[in-house]
Design a protein around this motif. Structure first.
Motif, PDB file in Angstrom:
ATOM      1  N   VAL A   2       0.624  -1.440   0.044  1.00 27.73           N
ATOM      2  CA  VAL A   2       0.192   0.154   0.252  1.00 27.73           C
ATOM      3  C   VAL A   2       0.541   1.878  -0.139  1.00 27.73           C
ATOM      4  N   GLY A   3       1.000   1.979  -1.308  1.00 29.97           N
ATOM      5  CA  GLY A   3       1.340   3.242  -1.575  1.00 29.97           C
ATOM      6  C   GLY A   3       0.285   4.443  -0.093  1.00 29.97           C
ATOM      7  N   GLU A   4       1.800   5.120   1.027  1.00 34.48           N
ATOM      8  CA  GLU A   4       0.499   6.044   1.750  1.00 34.48           C
ATOM      9  C   GLU A   4       0.614   7.365   1.341  1.00 34.48           C
ATOM     10  N   GLY A   5      -0.790   7.210   1.392  1.00 33.93           N
ATOM     11  CA  GLY A   5      -0.595   8.921   0.536  1.00 33.93           C
ATOM     12  C   GLY A   5      -0.781   9.046  -0.981  1.00 33.93           C
ATOM     13  N   VAL A   6      -0.673   8.234  -1.103  1.00 34.91           N
ATOM     14  CA  VAL A   6      -0.516   8.324  -3.016  1.00 34.91           C
ATOM     15  C   VAL A   6      -1.869   8.041  -3.897  1.00 34.91           C
ATOM     16  N   ALA A   7      -1.771   8.704  -5.036  1.00 33.04           N
ATOM     17  CA  ALA A   7      -2.514   8.599  -5.902  1.00 33.04           C
ATOM     18  C   ALA A   7      -3.726   7.573  -6.208  1.00 33.04           C
ATOM     19  N   GLU A   8      -1.703   6.524  -6.798  1.00 34.52           N
ATOM     20  CA  GLU A   8      -1.767   5.437  -7.792  1.00 34.52           C
ATOM     21  C   GLU A   8      -2.220   4.298  -6.719  1.00 34.52           C
ATOM     22  N   PRO A   9      -3.217   3.711  -7.130  1.00 37.29           N
ATOM     23  CA  PRO A   9      -3.873   2.377  -6.700  1.00 37.29           C
ATOM     24  C   PRO A   9      -2.210   1.475  -6.258  1.00 37.29           C
ATOM     25  N   ALA A  10      -2.627   0.898  -4.934  1.00 43.10           N
ATOM     26  CA  ALA A  10      -1.850  -0.440  -4.195  1.00 43.10           C
ATOM     27  C   ALA A  10      -1.261  -1.197  -5.608  1.00 43.10           C
ATOM     28  N   SER A  11      -2.390  -1.839  -6.320  1.00 40.98           N
ATOM     29  CA  SER A  11      -1.967  -3.237  -7.344  1.00 40.98           C
ATOM     30  C   SER A  11      -1.113  -2.433  -9.082  1.00 40.98           C
ATOM     31  N   ALA A  12      -1.330  -1.538  -8.165  1.00 45.47           N
ATOM     32  CA  ALA A  12      -0.153  -0.820  -9.446  1.00 45.47           C
ATOM     33  C   ALA A  12       1.020  -1.124  -9.599  1.00 45.47           C
ATOM     34  N   ALA A  13       1.469  -1.009  -8.447  1.00 45.32           N
ATOM     35  CA  ALA A  13       3.148  -1.183  -7.808  1.00 45.32           C
ATOM     36  C   ALA A  13       2.839  -2.805  -7.870  1.00 45.32           C
ATOM     37  N   THR A  14       2.334  -3.317  -7.458  1.00 47.12           N
ATOM     38  CA  THR A  14       1.816  -5.215  -7.740  1.00 47.12           C
ATOM     39  C   THR A  14       2.064  -5.282  -8.852  1.00 47.12           C
ATOM     40  N   ASP A  15       1.647  -4.905  -9.563  1.00 46.75           N
ATOM     41  CA  ASP A  15       1.251  -5.445 -11.033  1.00 46.75           C
ATOM     42  C   ASP A  15       2.436  -5.275 -11.638  1.00 46.75           C
ATOM     43  N   ALA A  16       3.876  -3.993 -11.646  1.00 42.01           N
ATOM     44  CA  ALA A  16       4.739  -3.660 -11.767  1.00 42.01           C
ATOM     45  C   ALA A  16       5.858  -4.797 -11.683  1.00 42.01           C
ATOM     46  N   ALA A  17       5.537  -5.207 -10.075  1.00 41.79           N
ATOM     47  CA  ALA A  17       6.286  -5.826  -9.899  1.00 41.79           C
ATOM     48  C   ALA A  17       6.013  -7.580 -10.552  1.00 41.79           C
ATOM     49  N   ALA A  18       4.340  -7.805 -10.919  1.00 44.05           N
ATOM     50  CA  ALA A  18       4.795  -9.059 -12.037  1.00 44.05           C
ATOM     51  C   ALA A  18       4.795  -9.086 -12.521  1.00 44.05           C
ATOM     52  N   ALA A  19       4.915  -7.652 -14.073  1.00 42.58           N
ATOM     53  CA  ALA A  19       5.068  -7.400 -15.060  1.00 42.58           C
ATOM     54  C   ALA A  19       7.194  -7.952 -14.333  1.00 42.58           C
ATOM     55  N   ALA A  20       7.755  -7.214 -14.091  1.00 41.81           N
ATOM     56  CA  ALA A  20       8.956  -7.616 -14.053  1.00 41.81           C
ATOM     57  C   ALA A  20       9.271  -8.666 -13.759  1.00 41.81           C
ATOM     58  N   ALA A  21       9.241  -9.377 -12.410  1.00 47.28           N
ATOM     59  CA  ALA A  21       8.774 -10.702 -12.693  1.00 47.28           C
ATOM     60  C   ALA A  21       8.816 -12.090 -14.228  1.00 47.28           C
ATOM     61  N   ALA A 142      13.328 -18.762  -9.644  1.00 47.63           N
ATOM     62  CA  ALA A 142      14.541 -17.704 -10.148  1.00 47.63           C
ATOM     63  C   ALA A 142      14.530 -16.522 -10.498  1.00 47.63           C
ATOM     64  N   ALA A 143      13.639 -16.315 -11.253  1.00 43.85           N
ATOM     65  CA  ALA A 143      12.847 -14.630 -12.041  1.00 43.85           C
ATOM     66  C   ALA A 143      12.869 -13.949 -11.129  1.00 43.85           C
ATOM     67  N   LEU A 144      12.248 -13.722  -9.905  1.00 47.89           N
ATOM     68  CA  LEU A 144      11.631 -13.501  -8.358  1.00 47.89           C
ATOM     69  C   LEU A 144      12.852 -12.765  -8.465  1.00 47.89           C
ATOM     70  N   ARG A 145      13.947 -13.468  -8.187  1.00 44.19           N
ATOM     71  CA  ARG A 145      15.261 -13.457  -7.630  1.00 44.19           C
ATOM     72  C   ARG A 145      15.833 -12.408  -8.806  1.00 44.19           C
ATOM     73  N   ARG A 146      16.322 -13.039  -9.712  1.00 42.81           N
ATOM     74  CA  ARG A 146      16.610 -11.919 -11.104  1.00 42.81           C
ATOM     75  C   ARG A 146      16.477 -11.078 -11.060  1.00 42.81           C
ATOM     76  N   ALA A 147      15.215 -11.038 -10.956  1.00 39.73           N
ATOM     77  CA  ALA A 147      14.178  -9.353 -10.634  1.00 39.73           C
ATOM     78  C   ALA A 147      14.358  -8.113  -9.602  1.00 39.73           C
ATOM     79  N   GLY A 148      15.488  -8.842  -9.028  1.00 38.40           N
ATOM     80  CA  GLY A 148      15.470  -8.198  -7.266  1.00 38.40           C
ATOM     81  C   GLY A 148      13.869  -8.276  -6.209  1.00 38.40           C
ATOM     82  N   LEU A 149      13.407  -8.940  -6.976  1.00 38.81           N
ATOM     83  CA  LEU A 149      12.166  -8.644  -5.953  1.00 38.81           C
ATOM     84  C   LEU A 149      12.068 -10.046  -4.557  1.00 38.81           C
ATOM     85  N   SER A 150      11.809  -9.020  -3.467  1.00 33.67           N
ATOM     86  CA  SER A 150      11.406 -10.364  -1.777  1.00 33.67           C
ATOM     87  C   SER A 150      10.814  -9.699  -1.895  1.00 33.67           C
ATOM     88  N   LEU A 151       9.304 -10.943  -1.920  1.00 36.35           N
ATOM     89  CA  LEU A 151       8.562 -11.489  -1.157  1.00 36.35           C
ATOM     90  C   LEU A 151       7.721 -10.577   0.235  1.00 36.35           C
TER      91      LEU A 151
END
Ligand SMILES: [Zn+2]
Length: 407
Positions: A2-21, A142-151
Motif C-alpha cells: 500500500v502506497g501511503e498518500g499516493v494516488a496510485e492504487p496499491a495494485s499498480a505497484a504490484t502489477d509492475a512488480a509482477a510484470a518485471a518478475a 529464479a525470475a523473482l530473484r533475478r528481478a531483485g524482488l523480495s516477497l
C-alpha cells in the motif's frame, strides 16, 4: 504494498512488480530445470523420489530457499521449501516428484529419461506430469530473484512423493505434520493452464460372483460364476446415478480387472472383478454410491435365483471442489490473462490430485493450474511444449507476486 498518500492504487505497484518478475523468466533455465528433473528417475511404483528430490533441493538451495526434507515412514522424501518473509499471506505451490513407470523403453522415440527436445516439445517420463510444471515453478522463483524482488508474504513449495499412488507417502504426510496451513494453494498438475476448481474422486469396488463347480462337459449341473458376473457387468451403467456436476460432468464406471475359473474343463465357481467408479463432488457417502449396485444385484437375483454376487468397497478417494471466488483464483486468472491475452475458463479436473488434501482436509482455497496436457500424462513419449512451460513460469511469477506482494 500500500502506497501511503499516493494516488496510485496499491495494485499498480504490484502489477509492475509482477510484470518485471514475468519478464525475468529465462526460457533456457526452465528447460534446463525440467531436463535435470527428468534425468532423475522417480518411478512409482518401482522407485523412490530421492534422486529427483536431490535435484530440486539443489536448485532451491541455489535460489536461497529454506529447505526441509520430510520423509514418510517408508523414508519417501518430500521437499518443503520456503521462500519469502515467513510472514502472511502464505501460499503453497504443490507438485509431485514421482512419476508413473516409464514402461517399455522401446515404445519411446527417445530415452524416457533423456529429456530430448523434438519439434519444440520436451519428451520424457514426467515431462507434463509433472516435472515440467515443477520446472516452471522453480524458474518463477529464479525470475523473482533475478528481478531483485523480495516477497512480502511467504511461498511454501511442496514438492512431494507418491502422488501417483494416492499421496500416502507424500502430501498426506505433510498434512499429518501440520504443514498444510497456508492461506491458499496452487496444485500445478497439467491443466493446459486452465483453472480447475473441482476434481472427481474414486470408489474402488470389488465384486465377487459365486457359482457351483461342475464338470465342464456337464455345465447344466453347475452355476457358472463368470456368466453370472457377465450379466452384472453388462448392466453396470444402470447403477450410475442421474447427476451431472457443472465442472467435472457425470460419474463414470469402468471394469478394470477380472479373474475367475480354475481350469478349461471346470465350470467356474468364482469370478472376481475390480470396478473403478469415479465419484463427483457432492457424492460423499460410500453406502449411497454402492446402493444402486446392490439394487442391480437384487434385480438379477429376481430374474435368476441362482445369482449370487457380493460387493464391497476396497478404497474410497473423495472428490473435491473449491470456489472460484477466492483471492488465489482471481490472482492466477489475472496472471494467465496477462500472459495469454484472455482469462481462462474455470474447469474441472478429470483425474485425482493432491488438491483434495488442501481443499477437504485443510479447508484451503486451492486451484489446479499447470502447463501441459493430462491426455499425454502416463503415455509413452510423454511430452510438454517448451513454450507452455515458459508461459507457465511467467504466470507463476506473476501469481507469486500478485498474491504475496513484494517489499
Ligand atoms: Zn500428476
Amino acid at each position: 504494498m500500500v502506497g501511503e498518500g499516493v494516488a496510485e492504487p496499491a495494485s499498480a505497484a504490484t502489477d509492475a512488480a509482477a510484470a518485471a518478475a514475468a519478464a525475468s523468466v529465462d526460457p533456457d533455465e526452465v528447460l534446463g530445470y525440467a531436463q535435470a528433473l527428468i534425468a532423475a528417475p522417480s518411478e512409482n511404483p518401482g522407485g523412490t523420489e530421492d534422486e529427483a528430490a536431490d535435484v530440486a533441493s539443489g536448485i532451491l538451495t541455489d535460489l536461497g530457499a529454506e529447505i526441509r526434507i520430510v520423509r514418510s515412514e517408508e523414508r519417501r522424501p518430500s521437499v518443503v521449501a520456503r521462500i519469502g518473509s515467513g510472514e502472511p499471506p502464505r501460499l503453497a505451490w504443490n507438485g509431485h516428484l514421482d512419476t508413473v513407470p516409464a514402461g517399455d523403453p522401446t515404445t519411446w522415440s527417445s530415452g524416457p529419461f533423456e529429456g530430448a527436445v523434438v519439434d519444440g516439445r520436451l519428451v520424457g517420463r514426467g515431462a507434463c506430469d509433472m516435472k515440467g510444471p515443477i520446472a516452471s515453478a522453480l524458474a518463477a522463483v529464479a525470475a523473482l530473484r533475478r528481478a531483485g524482488l523480495s516477497l512480502a508474504g511467504t511461498l511454501d513449495l511442496h514438492l512431494v512423493a507418491d502422488e501417483e499412488l494416492a499421496g500416502t507417502h507424500g502430501t498426506r504426510v505433510l498434512r499429518d505434520e501440520g504443514l498444510l496451513d497456508q492461506d491458499a494453494a496452487v496444485v500445478g498438475e497439467p491443466s493446459e493452464m486452465e483453472i480447475a476448481l473441482a476434481e472427481r474422486g474414486g470408489a474402488w469396488v470389488t465384486a465377487v460372483a459365486y457359482g457351483k463347480a461342475a464338470h465342464g462337459s456337464q455345465p447344466h449341473l453347475g452355476v457358472n460364476a463368470i456368466l453370472t458376473m457377465s450379466r452384472f457387468l453388462l448392466r453396470l451403467p444402470e447403477a450410475l446415478p442421474d447427476r451431472v456436476h457443472p465442472l467435472v460432468g457425470a460419474p463414470t464406471v469402468n471394469v478394470a480387472l477380472v479373474s475367475g475359473g480354475s481350469a478349461p474343463n471346470v465350470v467356474p465357481d468364482r469370478c472376481e472383478v475390480e470396478i473403478d467408479r469415479r465419484i463427483v463432488p457432492g457424492e460423499e457417502d460410500p453406502d449411497e454410491v454402492l446402493a444402486p449396485f446392490r439394487r442391480l444385484i437384487d434385480d438379477l437375483v429376481a430374474e435368476r435365483p441362482d445369482t449370487r454376487i457380493e460387493i464391497s468397497l476396497k478404497e474410497w478417494t473423495e472428490a473435491a471442489e473449491t470456489t472460484g471466488d477466492s483471492a488465489i483464483a482471481s490472482v492466477i486468472r489475472d496472471a494467465i490473462a496477462a500472459e495469454s491475452g484472455s482469462p481462462p475458463p474455470f474447469v474441472g479436473f478429470t483425474g485425482i490430485t493432491d488438491a483434495r488434501f488442501y481443499i477437504n482436509d485443510a479447508q484451503i482455497p486451492t486451484v489446479i493450474a499447470g502447463p501441459g496436457s493430462l491426455s499425454l500424462a502416463h503415455t509413452a513419449n510423454e511430452s510438454i511444449g517448451v513454450d507452455e512451460m515458459v508461459e507457465a513460469a511467467r504466470v507463476y511469477a506473476r501469481t507469486f507476486v500478485g498474491f504475496l506482494g513484494t517489499r
